[in-house]
Design an enzyme around this catalytic site. Sequence first.
Site, PDB file in Angstrom:
ATOM      1  N   CYS A  93      -3.605  -3.633   0.819  1.00 53.58           N
ATOM      2  CA  CYS A  93      -5.009  -3.238   0.992  1.00 53.58           C
ATOM      3  C   CYS A  93      -5.148  -2.070   1.969  1.00 53.58           C
ATOM      4  O   CYS A  93      -4.876  -0.933   1.604  1.00 53.58           O
ATOM      5  CB  CYS A  93      -5.854  -4.433   1.417  1.00 53.58           C
ATOM      6  SG  CYS A  93      -7.629  -4.191   1.130  1.00 53.58           S
ATOM      7  N   HIS A 189      -4.519  -9.474  -2.056  1.00 56.61           N
ATOM      8  CA  HIS A 189      -4.369 -10.390  -0.927  1.00 56.61           C
ATOM      9  C   HIS A 189      -4.034 -11.779  -1.471  1.00 56.61           C
ATOM     10  O   HIS A 189      -3.764 -11.963  -2.640  1.00 56.61           O
ATOM     11  CB  HIS A 189      -5.686 -10.483  -0.156  1.00 56.61           C
ATOM     12  CG  HIS A 189      -6.057  -9.240   0.581  1.00 56.61           C
ATOM     13  ND1 HIS A 189      -5.449  -8.857   1.749  1.00 56.61           N
ATOM     14  CD2 HIS A 189      -7.016  -8.310   0.331  1.00 56.61           C
ATOM     15  CE1 HIS A 189      -6.009  -7.739   2.187  1.00 56.61           C
ATOM     16  NE2 HIS A 189      -6.954  -7.393   1.351  1.00 56.61           N
TER      17      HIS A 189
END
Length: 242
Positions: A93, A189
């Site tokens: 991310c 994630h």
Amino acid sequence: MNITIGHLYPDLLNLYGDRGNIQCLMKRCQWRGIQAETIAYELDDPIDFSCLDIVLLGGGSDREQMLVCEKLKEIQKDFKEYVEQDGVVIAICGGFQLLGNYYKTDNGTITGLELVDLQTEQGDGRLISNIVLKSELFDMPIVGFENHGGRTCINGNKPLGKVLYGSGNDGQSGYEGVIYKNVIGTYLHGPLLPKNPQLADWLISRALEKKYGKPAELAPLDDSQEKEANDYVYHRFVKKDV
């Protein structure tokens, strides 16, 4: 055999359980009799990339990325050399965004590490969803969770996978993540690696191959629980008829 994992700035870049990726890599090494250690680097710690076999750059908010921006400039040259010499990196991310040239936000532009030719700009709204990918690297799908306001363009680089469910890099291209040499950047994630054992083993085998100069054949593990978790996400969001 042994592996040293470098975890960069976990006090600032550790959204959504990214530390779980470290735990997964450590256990999968230990279960195979591969000695593994993790070095966690705080913002003011010097980093000797020559001692590292895998580097994790986790996710953080725009504010936290701003905080590490200046420090990243100090390590850019050594980090770039590590990458170009086939060092293994998993960037999640915010870490994925920091691999590139810049991340343009409403609060200013964050200068990236320029390790991979990509760039990110803040879009309208956030892309939040479970996500499923099909990658050429693996038999199993890659599953995870995405939550990002940035839209990333990877230019001519190879994506990690094709989006089967979710938004991916920009919500439009149909692709997610990036692969460059032994670097993987992704928005996923969850944490990512416990549900994607083939990806975890790809990182370990690449690290061993680079360190010892020959292809690494990893002993098989009982991944029934990991595959069950992966399969649940795939069938819930993609192949719903089964």
